[in-house]
Design an enzyme around this catalytic site. Sequence first.
Site, mmCIF file in Angstrom:
data_model
loop_
_atom_site.group_PDB
_atom_site.id
_atom_site.type_symbol
_atom_site.label_atom_id
_atom_site.label_comp_id
_atom_site.label_asym_id
_atom_site.label_seq_id
_atom_site.Cartn_x
_atom_site.Cartn_y
_atom_site.Cartn_z
ATOM 1 N N LYS A 37 4.711 9.094 -15.256
ATOM 2 C CA LYS A 37 3.407 8.507 -15.588
ATOM 3 C C LYS A 37 3.123 7.291 -14.709
ATOM 4 O O LYS A 37 2.028 7.146 -14.161
ATOM 5 C CB LYS A 37 3.400 8.072 -17.062
ATOM 6 N N ASN A 38 4.113 6.400 -14.572
ATOM 7 C CA ASN A 38 3.872 5.134 -13.867
ATOM 8 C C ASN A 38 3.728 5.309 -12.358
ATOM 9 O O ASN A 38 3.424 4.360 -11.647
ATOM 10 C CB ASN A 38 4.980 4.126 -14.182
ATOM 11 N N ARG A 76 -3.673 0.290 -19.640
ATOM 12 C CA ARG A 76 -3.401 -0.836 -18.767
ATOM 13 C C ARG A 76 -3.620 -0.484 -17.285
ATOM 14 O O ARG A 76 -4.110 -1.287 -16.499
ATOM 15 C CB ARG A 76 -1.939 -1.257 -19.017
ATOM 16 N N CYS A 127 -0.508 -1.144 -23.996
ATOM 17 C CA CYS A 127 0.405 -1.479 -25.091
ATOM 18 C C CYS A 127 0.285 -2.959 -25.427
ATOM 19 O O CYS A 127 0.086 -3.788 -24.550
ATOM 20 C CB CYS A 127 1.842 -1.231 -24.668
ATOM 21 N N ARG A 131 -0.927 -9.879 -21.442
ATOM 22 C CA ARG A 131 -0.696 -9.183 -20.167
ATOM 23 C C ARG A 131 -1.774 -9.613 -19.186
ATOM 24 O O ARG A 131 -2.729 -8.888 -18.920
ATOM 25 C CB ARG A 131 -0.670 -7.666 -20.376
ATOM 26 N N PRO A 132 -1.629 -10.824 -18.646
ATOM 27 C CA PRO A 132 -2.659 -11.346 -17.751
ATOM 28 C C PRO A 132 -2.714 -10.565 -16.436
ATOM 29 O O PRO A 132 -1.775 -9.839 -16.101
ATOM 30 C CB PRO A 132 -2.215 -12.787 -17.495
ATOM 31 N N ASP A 137 -3.745 -12.399 -13.615
ATOM 32 C CA ASP A 137 -3.975 -13.501 -12.677
ATOM 33 C C ASP A 137 -3.346 -13.264 -11.300
ATOM 34 O O ASP A 137 -3.924 -13.611 -10.268
ATOM 35 C CB ASP A 137 -3.460 -14.828 -13.279
ATOM 36 N N LEU A 138 -2.160 -12.640 -11.271
ATOM 37 C CA LEU A 138 -1.499 -12.418 -9.976
ATOM 38 C C LEU A 138 -2.298 -11.427 -9.129
ATOM 39 O O LEU A 138 -2.398 -11.573 -7.912
ATOM 40 C CB LEU A 138 -0.065 -11.911 -10.181
ATOM 41 N N ASP A 177 11.268 -1.005 -20.117
ATOM 42 C CA ASP A 177 10.764 0.200 -20.786
ATOM 43 C C ASP A 177 11.874 0.995 -21.483
ATOM 44 O O ASP A 177 11.584 1.854 -22.311
ATOM 45 C CB ASP A 177 10.052 1.115 -19.770
ATOM 46 N N ILE A 198 11.022 -9.627 -19.736
ATOM 47 C CA ILE A 198 9.789 -9.259 -19.012
ATOM 48 C C ILE A 198 8.537 -9.479 -19.869
ATOM 49 O O ILE A 198 7.560 -10.062 -19.403
ATOM 50 C CB ILE A 198 9.849 -7.790 -18.527
ATOM 51 N N ARG A 250 0.871 9.060 -24.836
ATOM 52 C CA ARG A 250 0.455 8.385 -23.598
ATOM 53 C C ARG A 250 1.505 8.536 -22.492
ATOM 54 O O ARG A 250 1.182 8.396 -21.317
ATOM 55 C CB ARG A 250 0.221 6.887 -23.857
HETATM 56 C C1 UD1 Z 1 4.434 -1.837 -15.309
HETATM 57 C C2 UD1 Z 1 4.684 -0.538 -16.048
HETATM 58 C C3 UD1 Z 1 5.269 -0.819 -17.415
HETATM 59 C C4 UD1 Z 1 6.521 -1.682 -17.289
HETATM 60 C C5 UD1 Z 1 6.241 -2.931 -16.448
HETATM 61 C C6 UD1 Z 1 7.484 -3.737 -16.148
HETATM 62 C C7 UD1 Z 1 2.967 0.916 -15.194
HETATM 63 C C8 UD1 Z 1 1.734 1.685 -15.471
HETATM 64 N N1 UD1 Z 1 3.418 0.160 -16.189
HETATM 65 O O1 UD1 Z 1 3.501 -2.588 -16.070
HETATM 66 O O2 UD1 Z 1 5.603 0.424 -18.013
HETATM 67 O O3 UD1 Z 1 6.932 -2.077 -18.569
HETATM 68 O O4 UD1 Z 1 5.665 -2.552 -15.179
HETATM 69 O O5 UD1 Z 1 8.426 -2.966 -15.496
HETATM 70 O O6 UD1 Z 1 3.541 1.015 -14.136
HETATM 71 N N2 UD1 Z 1 2.215 -10.723 -15.255
HETATM 72 C C9 UD1 Z 1 1.487 -11.885 -15.136
HETATM 73 N N3 UD1 Z 1 0.353 -11.867 -14.369
HETATM 74 C C10 UD1 Z 1 -0.063 -10.748 -13.705
HETATM 75 C C11 UD1 Z 1 0.699 -9.560 -13.835
HETATM 76 C C12 UD1 Z 1 1.840 -9.576 -14.621
HETATM 77 O O7 UD1 Z 1 1.823 -12.910 -15.710
HETATM 78 O O8 UD1 Z 1 -1.089 -10.798 -13.026
HETATM 79 C C13 UD1 Z 1 3.429 -10.707 -16.115
HETATM 80 C C14 UD1 Z 1 3.243 -9.780 -17.326
HETATM 81 O O9 UD1 Z 1 2.568 -10.431 -18.369
HETATM 82 C C15 UD1 Z 1 4.663 -9.450 -17.680
HETATM 83 C C16 UD1 Z 1 5.355 -9.400 -16.308
HETATM 84 O O10 UD1 Z 1 4.509 -10.129 -15.425
HETATM 85 O O11 UD1 Z 1 5.229 -10.455 -18.455
HETATM 86 C C17 UD1 Z 1 5.587 -8.003 -15.783
HETATM 87 O O12 UD1 Z 1 4.359 -7.332 -15.658
HETATM 88 P P1 UD1 Z 1 4.097 -6.196 -14.560
HETATM 89 O O13 UD1 Z 1 5.321 -5.995 -13.719
HETATM 90 O O14 UD1 Z 1 2.825 -6.508 -13.892
HETATM 91 O O15 UD1 Z 1 3.913 -4.910 -15.476
HETATM 92 P P2 UD1 Z 1 2.762 -3.845 -15.433
HETATM 93 O O16 UD1 Z 1 2.420 -3.529 -14.013
HETATM 94 O O17 UD1 Z 1 1.690 -4.228 -16.368
#
Ligand code: UD1
Length: 417
Positions: A22-23, A92, A116, A121-122, A124-125, A306, A328, A398
Amino acid sequence: MQKFVIQGGRRLEGDIVVQGAKNSALPILAATLLCEGESILENCPALSDVYAACRILSSTGCQCRMQEHTVHVTADAPACPAIPVSLMQEMRSSIMFLGAMLGRLGSCTLGYPGGCELGPRPIDLHLKALRRMGVNIREENGILTCTAPQGLRGARIHLQFPSVGATENILLAAVLARGDTILTNAAREPEILDLARYLSCCGAKIDGAGSSTIRVQGVKKLRGCTYRIMPDRIVTATWLAAAAVTGGELRLLHTDAASLESILAVLEEMNCRCSRTAESICIAAGGHMRAVRYLKTMPYPGFPTDAQAILMAVLCTANGTSVLEETIFENRFRHVDALVRMGADIQVAGRIAVVHGVRHLHGAQVSATDLRGGAAMLTAGLGAEGETILTDISHIDRGYDSPEQILRTVGAEIERI
Ligand code: UD1
């Protein structure tokens, strides 16, 4: 509303062919928007999130159809640079379309993504990186209007945290940008390498995907190709856990053993015998499970967040005390209450969960709290004594393609009602 009814304690035995990831499928579906002509994606899992991504593609003016496990996308003339709020809320990964739309159409209007509830889940990055690439971002009433008046330009970007989604969005934006992008502290998850491989097949110039420094040389055009989505490592982990919790023996086929080392190491520490070839894993869980002293979730190649809930479901009945630390996401122990209702002995303090192994879990009525929390309930139910009724299984749908059918073929007693 559908539910699973599971008669626990059946030993699982046999072969399972692992579904596509899926990812990986979701960012690659977003990437098809960047390519002229047709992309044919094989091994796409049939999941509600994949259908939502197809609806987003259709809403932009692409032709998208799914037949069996193959998705055909023709993105000759995407025209609408907006994602309906209802589709953004569905998952997401809808945020992946931001980089892709900016790359192809130069603008994108969208709301904040759903997904989820694992804590805040910001994005900002993602936004900070896109601004460095020449994107103007305006926010009004929760709607983001993003435009690149002079087109996207390559940039040097350093991520403060190796976010998977931000790395993917930057890749999507960079492949058609003017000039070079150098991304440091990039996430190294195998799904990022899969996305880069698809884009490279379409004509993109990417170096270093899968490592923490990625270099992208922008090109003028991409052309769709035929690509096979990689196997799902978290679904593989779920079936490994199902074997472990039932004292079973499974052979998992069409998987990618190399991407599962951190999980296999934990299962071996717990007393499972695991053997692997490049594309298959055999697990035999004969004896009693042992607790693991300390397990901490980390970005890849560390132990994946995960898989935390899923392995916790197995550790509930292991000999001894296991300590799990979630680094995480802030709110990723939502499955604990349900495990406790099934007889588990778990204490949570902040980001630490202490699991004291009990002899067995018993069936109960529990609900799936989120996708992987739901998979943990499913795992626990397979190992528990008696009947488990698992509700809210739309969360599980999902990420898992027909899990009850797969589990039945290896001896589980599970019905979808
Ligand atoms: C992806 C996966 C999810 C997995 C996660 C971590 C998909 C569709 N989903 O989610 O299954 O659990 O990686 O391996 O691939 N963060 C910020 N700012 C940002 C982006 C992220 O603060 O702009 C923080 C998040 O809140 C979180 C951490 O970084 O605490 C990791 O998030 P991220 O690696 O971005 O996960 P996803 O891409 O959402």
